[in-house]
Design an enzyme around this catalytic site. Structure first.
Site, short mmCIF file in Angstrom:
data_model
loop_
_atom_site.label_atom_id
_atom_site.label_comp_id
_atom_site.label_asym_id
_atom_site.label_seq_id
_atom_site.Cartn_x
_atom_site.Cartn_y
_atom_site.Cartn_z
N TYR A 1 0.83 -1.21 0.00
CA TYR A 1 0.00 0.00 0.00
C TYR A 1 0.86 1.25 0.00
CZ TYR A 1 -4.36 -2.44 1.18
OH TYR A 1 -5.47 -3.23 1.17
N TYR B 1 -0.85 -10.01 0.84
CA TYR B 1 0.22 -9.47 1.69
C TYR B 1 0.09 -10.01 3.12
CZ TYR B 1 -3.47 -6.05 2.97
OH TYR B 1 -4.63 -5.45 3.37
N ARG C 1 -3.35 -11.66 3.98
CA ARG C 1 -4.62 -11.27 3.38
C ARG C 1 -4.71 -11.84 1.96
NH1 ARG C 1 -7.97 -7.63 4.53
NH2 ARG C 1 -9.29 -9.39 4.08
N HIS D 1 -7.38 -8.58 -2.47
CA HIS D 1 -8.68 -7.95 -2.22
C HIS D 1 -8.67 -6.48 -2.61
CE1 HIS D 1 -6.35 -7.05 1.39
NE2 HIS D 1 -7.08 -5.95 1.49
N HIS E 1 -10.76 -2.97 -1.43
CA HIS E 1 -11.69 -2.37 -0.47
C HIS E 1 -12.69 -1.50 -1.23
CE1 HIS E 1 -9.19 -3.25 3.18
NE2 HIS E 1 -8.21 -3.23 2.28
FE LIG Z 1 -6.29 -4.28 2.56
#
Ligand SMILES: [Fe+3]
Lengths: 201, 245
Positions: free
Chosen positions: B111, B150, B160, B163, B165
């Site tokens: 991110y 990640y 995770r 995905h 959001h």
């Molecule tokens: Fe996330």
């Protein structure tokens, strides 16, 4: 038997620790995608009514202040009319009603500058005391929490929503404390002692 | 902001809270101190939840729904995908003119956030956010790269699944929803403590987007379909007559 052909609401998932990338990228330092973040203010300067500032924090069950909380607020104008789709008519054009508020990344304090809303009717016609609705998301919150800010200097005694709160000592968790002529404090507690009332709406 | 249409004022369907994740879910450790312990106060919707903000096309830039190009204008690295679907309500009607915002990690699972210290590098051309308004039938579309899986600090080896959001508005503030979409076939879905905050298998399935070859563009990108369902509105002559109407 006939089937009931309703769809199910999409299940919620936490907003996670990086919600600001999506909802307030400019405040996070991701410039260049959008000229401006949405929801920077619920009003324009010329909005009718008392201009107020509400300051607060969001605290967890261990007493820690959240620095990653994101709150959205929704409110009526000074006459108690909601912008957009209120069946009773048009609101003050200088009131958008909606804001996106983030806790400060260092201190966790959040600030909402707005106007004090008017009273709004409950479905049975009784008046709900002036309030601002809040929706709170963060890492660790699986489904956005819904609560309301009421005001210490308004008559909250006949509000049908506050009247639904069975444990009367909890009503005060929804009442912003006056800290100056136009200033209020509203601290949200997610869990434990003085836990804020959250609604199933 | 633009006004919503007249039908968008009715009371909201009651939320099925057994379908949503519980607040207190020990498998996802952070929820343990952030979940309310006292029962929610049952209210049902009022005007304060039946009304809500509206957004206009004038707020949306031409590249806002193109995450491959919207950061620097140079293309982001990764598997190119179209992410499309409709925003519906529980009665099956498309919900037009509502804001859909997304955010995600880059193709390597990183991110653009100072608190994300994962080894995977930032992509200089990937910002990680996009937004759009639904069309007249509730449809929406994004062009993006498939986000990488990640690792995250929870149990010692939690990852995770891939995905995206999503944040979605309806026409009422009580319909407000944030969720995550997952990708068909990802073996990490079943292992993810955040996915598992949802108790019912059928509810988890509602978050998994199937590959949609009909929307893929040959020699360009694959496509995944993800419909979002918001709370419906009750329609009854008996309950729409508020005082003074
Ligand atoms: Fe996330």
């Amino acid at each position: 038997m006939q089937p009931l052909d309703y769809l199910k609401e999409t299940p919620s998932q936490t907003a996670g620790p990086f919600v600001h990338i999506g909802l307030t990228p400019n405040k996070l330092g991701i410039g260049g995608v959008y000229p401006q973040d949405l929801g920077d203010s619920p009003i324009r300067e010329e909005a009718k009514g008392q201009q107020i500032t509400i300051v607060g924090t969001v605290r967890d069950g261990a007493g820690m202040i959240l620095r990653d909380a994101l709150i959205e607020s929704w409110q009526a104008d000074a006459a108690g009319i909601y912008p957009g789709n209120d069946p009773r008519g048009a609101a003050d054009p200088n009131v958008g009603g909606w804001a996106r508020i983030i806790a400060d990344f260092d201190t966790g304090e959040w600030v909402l500058k707005t106007i004090k809303p008017g009273a709004v009717p409950y479905p049975d016609g009784r008046m709900m005391a002036p309030h601002i609705s809040l929706w709170i998301v963060a890492r660790g919150i699986n489904l956005g929490l819904q609560t309301r800010v009421h005001f210490e200097d308004e008559d909250n005694s006949a509000c049908p929503v506050l009247g639904r709160i069975e444990h009367r000592d909890r009503v005060q968790t929804l009442i912003a404390k006056k800290t100056g002529p136009d200033n209020y404090r509203f601290d949200i507690v997610l869990q434990g002692e003085n836990e804020t009332v959250f609604f199933d709406i | 902001m633009t006004a919503n249409s007249e039908g968008d004022r009715d009371p909201l369907f009651f939320r099925d809270r057994d379908w949503h994740p519980a607040a207190y879910t020990p498998g996802y450790k952070t929820s343990m101190t952030r979940a309310p312990f006292r029962p929610l106060v049952a209210l049902g919707s009022t005007l304060s939840e039946e009304t809500g903000p509206a957004f206009g096309q004038s707020m949306i830039g031409a590249l806002d729904n193109n995450l491959i190009l919207n950061f620097t204008g140079q293309p982001a690295i990764g598997e190119r995908i179209i992410l499309h679907g409709r925003v519906l309500d529980e009665t099956g009607r498309g919900v037009p003119n509502v804001l859909v915002e997304i955010w995600q990690a880059n193709a390597g699972g990183r991110y653009r956030h100072k608190k994300d210290g994962y080894l995977a590098p930032l992509d200089p051309n990937f910002g990680g956010c996009g937004r759009t308004l639904t069309g007249p039938d509730g449809s929406y579309e994004f062009l993006t790269v498939r986000p990488g899986a990640y690792p995250w600090p929870n149990r010692v080896n939690d990852w995770r699944p891939m995905h995206v959001h999503l944040s979605v508005f309806g026409s009422g503030f009580g319909q407000r929803l944030i969720t995550q979409m997952y990708f068909e076939g990802d073996p990490l879905i079943a292992r993810c403590p955040i996915v598992r905050t949802i108790g019912q298998e059928k509810a988890i399935e509602a978050l998994v987007a199937p590959l949609d070859m009909n929307r893929a563009i040959p020699m360009d990108c694959l496509a995944y379909k993800f419909d979002v369902v918001l709370r419906g509105r009750r329609q009854s002559l008996f309950e729409n007559r508020r005082e003074g109407m």
